[in-house]
Design a protein around this motif. Structure first.
Motif, mmCIF file in Angstrom:
data_model
loop_
_atom_site.group_PDB
_atom_site.id
_atom_site.type_symbol
_atom_site.label_atom_id
_atom_site.label_comp_id
_atom_site.label_asym_id
_atom_site.label_seq_id
_atom_site.Cartn_x
_atom_site.Cartn_y
_atom_site.Cartn_z
ATOM 1 N N THR A 457 0.813 -1.216 0.000
ATOM 2 C CA THR A 457 0.000 0.000 0.000
ATOM 3 C C THR A 457 0.845 1.263 0.000
ATOM 4 O O THR A 457 0.337 2.348 0.295
ATOM 5 C CB THR A 457 -0.917 0.003 1.240
ATOM 6 N N ARG A 458 2.107 1.088 -0.273
ATOM 7 C CA ARG A 458 2.968 2.265 -0.319
ATOM 8 C C ARG A 458 2.621 3.086 -1.568
ATOM 9 O O ARG A 458 2.549 2.553 -2.683
ATOM 10 C CB ARG A 458 4.437 1.834 -0.353
ATOM 11 N N ASP A 459 2.405 4.394 -1.365
ATOM 12 C CA ASP A 459 1.996 5.253 -2.487
ATOM 13 C C ASP A 459 3.175 5.815 -3.263
ATOM 14 O O ASP A 459 3.011 6.691 -4.105
ATOM 15 C CB ASP A 459 1.124 6.411 -1.973
ATOM 16 N N ARG A 460 4.356 5.281 -2.963
ATOM 17 C CA ARG A 460 5.537 5.769 -3.665
ATOM 18 C C ARG A 460 5.562 5.189 -5.074
ATOM 19 O O ARG A 460 5.535 3.977 -5.269
ATOM 20 C CB ARG A 460 6.798 5.349 -2.905
ATOM 21 N N ARG A 461 5.588 6.043 -6.058
ATOM 22 C CA ARG A 461 5.548 5.604 -7.444
ATOM 23 C C ARG A 461 6.941 5.637 -8.063
ATOM 24 O O ARG A 461 7.828 6.347 -7.592
ATOM 25 C CB ARG A 461 4.608 6.494 -8.255
ATOM 26 N N VAL A 462 7.072 4.888 -9.129
ATOM 27 C CA VAL A 462 8.333 4.888 -9.851
ATOM 28 C C VAL A 462 8.446 6.193 -10.624
ATOM 29 O O VAL A 462 7.558 6.541 -11.423
ATOM 30 C CB VAL A 462 8.408 3.697 -10.821
ATOM 31 N N PRO A 463 9.508 6.954 -10.376
ATOM 32 C CA PRO A 463 9.611 8.257 -11.058
ATOM 33 C C PRO A 463 9.837 8.078 -12.556
ATOM 34 O O PRO A 463 10.466 7.115 -13.001
ATOM 35 C CB PRO A 463 10.811 8.911 -10.393
ATOM 36 N N ALA A 464 9.300 9.029 -13.317
ATOM 37 C CA ALA A 464 9.491 9.010 -14.759
ATOM 38 C C ALA A 464 10.864 9.520 -15.159
ATOM 39 O O ALA A 464 11.387 9.163 -16.222
ATOM 40 C CB ALA A 464 8.404 9.857 -15.437
ATOM 41 N N ASN A 465 11.469 10.312 -14.297
ATOM 42 C CA ASN A 465 12.788 10.867 -14.599
ATOM 43 C C ASN A 465 13.847 9.783 -14.526
ATOM 44 O O ASN A 465 13.928 9.023 -13.563
ATOM 45 C CB ASN A 465 13.104 11.999 -13.602
ATOM 46 N N ARG A 466 14.675 9.707 -15.582
ATOM 47 C CA ARG A 466 15.684 8.653 -15.639
ATOM 48 C C ARG A 466 16.715 8.797 -14.545
ATOM 49 O O ARG A 466 17.138 7.803 -13.930
ATOM 50 C CB ARG A 466 16.363 8.687 -17.007
ATOM 51 N N SER A 467 17.131 10.020 -14.252
ATOM 52 C CA SER A 467 18.133 10.225 -13.204
ATOM 53 C C SER A 467 17.585 9.863 -11.824
ATOM 54 O O SER A 467 18.306 9.342 -10.974
ATOM 55 C CB SER A 467 18.598 11.685 -13.203
ATOM 56 N N ALA A 468 16.298 10.111 -11.606
ATOM 57 C CA ALA A 468 15.687 9.728 -10.327
ATOM 58 C C ALA A 468 15.647 8.212 -10.179
ATOM 59 O O ALA A 468 15.888 7.663 -9.088
ATOM 60 C CB ALA A 468 14.287 10.319 -10.225
ATOM 61 N N ARG A 469 15.309 7.528 -11.279
ATOM 62 C CA ARG A 469 15.311 6.063 -11.219
ATOM 63 C C ARG A 469 16.714 5.535 -10.973
ATOM 64 O O ARG A 469 16.919 4.574 -10.233
ATOM 65 C CB ARG A 469 14.754 5.497 -12.530
ATOM 66 N N ARG A 470 17.711 6.175 -11.610
ATOM 67 C CA ARG A 470 19.094 5.754 -11.385
ATOM 68 C C ARG A 470 19.495 5.982 -9.930
ATOM 69 O O ARG A 470 20.196 5.172 -9.325
ATOM 70 C CB ARG A 470 20.022 6.518 -12.320
#
Length: 753
Positions: A457-470
């Protein structure tokens, strides 16, 4: 406000649905509890046997000497002391009191002796000698006079003898054997002279027979019972005459003022000695010798002599080494067992991921979810531990289920300076050995399950920004690297502590092999993804689709650290344990001692003290060496079961594209083989390396008589390596058989294999 409680139907339903993994975890806890509870008391019993054996063979007596009171009188004369026997009794009592209660309880009642210098029998015979001896202890030794009677006084009670007077007469009794050999009867004189030719006037008062020839008092002067050949040199024969309380004052006057030696003998009683009493007993012996009067002192001070402290020091060092090595073996067992329990908890959470997520989404709080899981795991683990303790009590009838373990050898003062984990008097359950496995079994499942429910139930989403995902990926990698670095630093610290302090330095040195094996396993886990990716790239250019599919699955699952770490650690520590067992059994002189015995703590009578210890440690090494690969194979099965749904979902989809059932098994084997092969090859090599690095610090020479170089039993190691590979060939058909009845439409619709 009413606090939320567990939802009992959910608790019972989850337990029924996942009874298999729960029972496997309970089995691991029970087996490890049996070993952890039974081994310390069995080793303690073995240590007791080693102490008793060492004292029985080499302990020697505690001897205390004291100069007799001066018998000088007026006008250059010597005065006869009629109460000299009472003075000897007082000397014996004073020596007994000085022993202290602890040492006094560990020895037989004392025997006081007054023995003359060795005299020559001057009847023309060759190399026959004679001594006058007085023996005194409470109630004996008793004799029966066959002819004649006991020695009587030969002068008035307070006779005065000038220096240089003719030889003072003294009466003695002879045993039947001595009288027959000397051909003497009561009333006859024994022709005797000392080394300077001074004649001694000794008369036979009677011939006696000992009431108990096995009385330990006769051991101090065996010539009193029968002639002793070779006592005074090759070809000589020694005889002895028995002095009575009445004739002892006359014997004092028949010799020079300081020629009679007054000694009290305390013989250690092996039945009263055990490992836990060694430290105070040895400390008291050392204190007595340190406070002993000098041999040249002219007063009546006590002068103690014994080699008992050296014997206890040697056997203490051997026991310390055995306890420390046993601690090392148990740490290796606990390490692999904990990893297997973590795998079992991981499997449970993977199977429960959807129900836990659904419960969380319906509004169940994390404390309630964690509480339910904790209740389930606590009941399972504690019941398994109770079963293990019961079995341990059956195996070792003397084990106390309410015991809390005994202090380690570190409490042994100067005799036992080590701080081994299995310690003195460990006759009760060592809870410190059971606790780690029970704690892991209780907490691992609830921790993993609560974390899984929280993530659902964690509302943390995968960021669309490539650097954030990295950045997220790098953060996860840094966390893993930090954990691995912590394990590596702990392993280095443990190895350094083992090298500096040996295995008796506490928990850190004893855990060096286990921590080093785990650190090495984590390093190999780093290499596996790289190897599978390289293999996949090369296979993509080939025309073997089955190999490509298997390599792809292997590359996808190679990032799972826990299964591979468990396999490699189990293989490495199995190799290490078997190599240690080979070293313990390598001494040919211990061939009889190391023969199989009914129990771990069985002692072999008559063997060297280190033998019963080496035998018990060897059996422990074999028990651990057999248990570790079994745990490793169980870890392989648990790891395969955890990844089975994803694997067989992929294989089911490949079947819809034309892959046959037999070919799916080859793909599944291709996925499971790389970690098994890495464990089969890398684990033994890592174990042999650890043996070469640490064996020099294990004090093996104290038990084997030499510092044997590691000689790995390659036949056993090879069998373990083959077992890991063969296990894959068993797991894959079993998985295929379990899922054979599942229809493709059901699998694809449910999204689960």
């Amino acid at each position: 406000m009413r606090l939320p409680g567990p939802h009992w139907p959910s608790v019972a339903g989850r337990a029924r649905a996942d009874a298999g993994p729960l029972l496997l975890a309970a089995l691991v806890v029970a087996v490890v509890t049996v070993l952890a509870a039974a081994i310390p008391p069995l080793l303690s019993a073995t240590a007791d046997a080693a102490v008793r054996d060492a004292v029985r063979r080499d302990g020697g007596d505690l001897q205390v000497h004291s100069r007799m009171e001066d018998d000088g009188g007026p006008s250059a004369s010597r005065i006869r002391h009629p109460r000299l026997a009472e003075s000897v009794d007082d000397f014996r009592a004073r020596a007994t009191e000085e022993l202290g209660p602890g040492l006094r309880a560990a020895v037989h009642p004392p025997v006081a002796t007054v023995i003359s210098p060795t005299l020559k029998i001057t009847d023309g015979s060759v190399l026959r000698t004679f001594q006058l001896a007085y023996l005194s202890r409470e109630g004996g030794p008793a004799v029966t006079w066959i002819t004649g009677g006991p020695p009587e006084p030969t002068g008035s009670e307070t006779a005065s003898v000038p220096y240089g007077a003719p030889p003072w007469p003294v009466q003695v009794g002879l045993s039947e054997a001595d009288a027959a050999a000397l051909q003497l009867r009561p009333g006859a004189e024994i022709p005797l002279a000392d080394d300077q030719g001074n004649v001694k006037k000794v008369q036979v008062s009677g011939i006696f027979r000992p009431s108990d020839s096995a009385d330990p008092a006769w051991r101090l002067a065996p010539a009193l019972l029968k002639p002793v050949a070779g006592a005074d040199g090759r070809g000589s024969t020694r005889f002895a005459g028995l002095l009575s309380r009445e004739s002892l004052p006359d014997a004092r006057l028949a010799f020079g003022p300081d020629e009679l030696r007054r000694t009290a003998w305390f013989t250690p009683d092996p039945a009263r000695l055990s490992w836990d009493v060694v430290p105070p007993v040895a400390a008291k012996v050392v204190a007595l010798k340190a406070a002993s009067g000098s041999s040249g002192a002219r007063d009546g001070s006590l002068k103690w002599e014994t080699r008992l402290d050296g014997v206890l020091r040697d056997v203490s060092a051997q026991v310390e080494a055995a306890f420390a090595q046993a601690s090392l073996l148990l740490v290796t067992l606990l390490t692999v067992a904990a990893l297997v329990l973590l795998l079992a908890a991981d499997l449970l959470v993977r199977r429960r991921a959807r129900p836990l997520a659904a419960a969380r989404q319906r509004g169940m709080s994390l404390p309630v979810i964690g509480g339910e899981l904790l209740l389930e795991s606590a009941v399972t683990a504690l019941l398994a531990a109770a079963v293990g303790l019961t079995l341990a009590a059956v195996i070792t009838p003397g084990v106390a289920l309410s015991g809390a373990g005994a202090p380690g050898p570190g409490a042994a003062g100067a005799v036992a300076p080590g701080a081994g984990l299995i310690g003195a008097g460990a006759s009760g359950v060592s809870w410190e050995w059971i606790a780690p496995v029970v704690i892991v079994a209780v907490l691992a499942g609830p921790a993993f399950g609560t974390l899984t429910a929280a993530r659902a139930t964690r509302d943390r989403r995968v960021p669309a920004n490539r650097s954030a995902r990295r950045w997220m990926r790098d953060t996860a990698r840094l966390r893993r690297a930090a954990a691995e670095l912590g394990v590596l630093l702990a392993a280095i610290g443990a190895a350094v502590a083992l090298h500096q302090r040996g295995t008796g330095g506490g928990v850190l040195p004893a855990s060096a092999p286990a921590l080093c094996a785990l650190a090495g396993a984590l390093m190999l886990a780093r290499a596996l993804p790289f190897g599978t990716r390289v293999a996949l790239k090369r296979l993509l250019r080939s025309r073997r689709p089955l190999a490509v599919f298997g390599a792809a699955r292997a590359a996808a699952t190679s990032t799972r650290v826990l299964p591979l770490a468990t396999l490699v650690t189990a293989a490495a520590l199995t190799t290490y344990t078997l190599t240690l067992a080979a070293a313990l059994g390598s001494d040919p002189s211990n061939a009889l001692t190391l023969a199989p015995a009914p129990t771990l703590g069985a002692a072999v009578e008559g063997g060297p003290a280190a033998g019963p210890l080496a035998a018990g440690l060897l059996r422990l090494a074999w028990v651990v060496g057999v248990t570790l690969p079994v745990l490793g194979l169980l870890g392989l099965a648990l790891g395969a079961a955890a990844s089975a749904p994803e694997r067989w979902q992929t294989l089911t989809r490949l079947r819809t594209l034309g892959l046959r059932s037999r070919e799916t098994r080859w793909v599944a084997a291709g996925e499971l083989l790389p970690p098994a092969m890495l464990a089969a090859v890398g684990g033994p090599l890592l174990g042999v390396l650890l043996a070469h690095l640490t064996f020099g610090s294990l004090s093996l020479h104290l038990l084997t008589g030499a510092g044997p170089a590691p000689a790995p039993p390659w036949w056993g190691i090879g069998a373990v390596a083959v077992a890991f590979v063969v296990a894959v060939a068993v797991v894959v058909p079993v998985e295929a058989a379990v899922r054979r009845r599942r229809r493709l439409s059901e699998v694809l619709r449910a999204g689960d294999g």
